[in-house]
Design an enzyme around this catalytic site. Structure first.
Site, mmCIF file in Angstrom:
data_model
loop_
_atom_site.group_PDB
_atom_site.id
_atom_site.type_symbol
_atom_site.label_atom_id
_atom_site.label_comp_id
_atom_site.label_asym_id
_atom_site.label_seq_id
_atom_site.Cartn_x
_atom_site.Cartn_y
_atom_site.Cartn_z
ATOM 1 N N CYS A 172 -8.476 -5.258 -9.662
ATOM 2 C CA CYS A 172 -8.121 -4.182 -10.587
ATOM 3 C C CYS A 172 -7.703 -2.974 -9.737
ATOM 4 C CB CYS A 172 -9.332 -3.877 -11.456
ATOM 5 S SG CYS A 172 -9.044 -2.695 -12.747
ATOM 6 N N CYS A 176 -5.040 0.683 6.561
ATOM 7 C CA CYS A 176 -5.335 2.127 6.620
ATOM 8 C C CYS A 176 -6.660 2.509 5.961
ATOM 9 C CB CYS A 176 -4.201 2.927 6.005
ATOM 10 S SG CYS A 176 -4.011 2.694 4.218
ATOM 11 N N ARG A 223 -10.361 -10.781 -10.398
ATOM 12 C CA ARG A 223 -9.473 -9.754 -10.943
ATOM 13 C C ARG A 223 -9.487 -8.575 -9.986
ATOM 14 N NH1 ARG A 223 -10.743 -5.319 -14.623
ATOM 15 N NH2 ARG A 223 -12.706 -6.405 -14.988
ATOM 16 N N CYS A 262 -7.211 -1.158 1.559
ATOM 17 C CA CYS A 262 -6.120 -1.665 2.394
ATOM 18 C C CYS A 262 -6.684 -1.942 3.785
ATOM 19 C CB CYS A 262 -5.007 -0.622 2.479
ATOM 20 S SG CYS A 262 -3.710 -1.052 3.656
ATOM 21 N N CYS A 321 0.861 -1.177 0.000
ATOM 22 C CA CYS A 321 0.000 0.000 0.000
ATOM 23 C C CYS A 321 0.903 1.233 0.000
ATOM 24 C CB CYS A 321 -0.906 0.000 1.231
ATOM 25 S SG CYS A 321 -1.898 1.498 1.403
ATOM 26 N N ASP A 344 -13.910 -11.910 -13.217
ATOM 27 C CA ASP A 344 -13.493 -12.314 -14.561
ATOM 28 C C ASP A 344 -11.985 -12.570 -14.657
ATOM 29 O OD1 ASP A 344 -12.583 -9.723 -14.336
ATOM 30 O OD2 ASP A 344 -13.639 -8.954 -16.082
ATOM 31 N N HIS A 386 -10.971 -2.101 -7.376
ATOM 32 C CA HIS A 386 -12.172 -2.931 -7.302
ATOM 33 C C HIS A 386 -11.836 -4.377 -7.651
ATOM 34 C CE1 HIS A 386 -13.900 1.108 -7.684
ATOM 35 N NE2 HIS A 386 -14.903 0.606 -6.981
ATOM 36 N N HIS A 421 -8.453 3.397 -0.451
ATOM 37 C CA HIS A 421 -8.994 2.815 -1.677
ATOM 38 C C HIS A 421 -7.857 2.333 -2.567
ATOM 39 C CE1 HIS A 421 -11.578 2.397 -5.212
ATOM 40 N NE2 HIS A 421 -10.707 3.131 -5.887
ATOM 41 N N CYS A 471 0.333 3.296 3.500
ATOM 42 C CA CYS A 471 0.792 2.843 4.822
ATOM 43 C C CYS A 471 1.872 1.760 4.794
ATOM 44 C CB CYS A 471 -0.396 2.346 5.641
ATOM 45 S SG CYS A 471 -1.061 0.755 5.081
ATOM 46 N N CYS A 483 -6.919 -4.419 -19.129
ATOM 47 C CA CYS A 483 -7.932 -3.435 -18.731
ATOM 48 C C CYS A 483 -7.328 -2.054 -18.509
ATOM 49 C CB CYS A 483 -8.672 -3.904 -17.476
ATOM 50 S SG CYS A 483 -7.662 -3.919 -15.984
#
Length: 173
Positions: free
Chosen positions: A161, A141, A159, A138, A89, A151, A147, A144, A92, A107
């Site tokens: 992503c 902490c 996955r 994470c 991450c 698939d 997602h 974000h 953190c 993607c």
């Protein structure tokens, strides 16, 4: 002469591009060094306010990690990387993914089929943009990361992503 001007222009663009990446890497190194919460060994859950994170993190990382933003596809530094190592991450230092779990999903974002530990990430329902997705955060902490989708390749068919800016990478075996 025309050829020389074109070549000079290409070289200038390459130098500008490389200096931008070096500057961005320097910003990330400075952010990591100025971040008292960054640790690759401590797994204690952090309870830090967004106001505090905003003081510490670079703007692009804050926007994605704390405001659930998304970097543009095919622009992140890890989306097509095949270098072996470990992903952490960027906020953190929590260990998140191994390069052995990374795959080319096409993607535009780095994709993994499993986290390094089941408890290294958290999952949240995300109903933004009029759709239902599962957000990955994470676990240390609550930043974000991206997602998760159904698939991916075997064995998990998942996955993850992720946004490159939310990841910190350490090359290795």
């Amino acid at each position: 002469m025309k050829y020389f001007k074109m070549l000079a222009g290409i070289l200038m663009m390459m130098l500008y591009s490389c200096s931008g990446n070096a500057q961005k890497n320097d910003q990330m190194d400075n952010a990591r060094n100025n971040n008292p919460y960054y640790s690759r060994t401590d797994t204690t859950h952090l309870n830090v306010s967004d106001a505090e994170w905003k003081k510490i993190l670079p703007h692009d990382l804050y926007e994605v990690a704390r405001e659930q933003g998304t970097e543009r596809a095919f622009t992140g530094k890890y989306w097509d990387s095949e270098t072996k190592g470990t992903y952490y991450c960027a906020v953190c230092g929590n260990k998140l993914f191994l390069s052995d779990a990374k795959f080319a999903s096409s993607c535009g974002w780095p994709s993994f089929f499993e986290p390094v530990r089941k408890n290294s990430v958290l999952y949240k329902d995300d109903y933004s943009y009029g759709m239902h997705r599962i957000e990955v955060e994470c676990a240390r902490c609550n930043s974000h990361l991206g997602h998760i989708f159904d698939d991916g390749p075997p064995p998990t068919h998942k996955r993850f992503c992720m946004n490159s800016v939310s990841l910190d990478f350490e090359p290795g075996i």
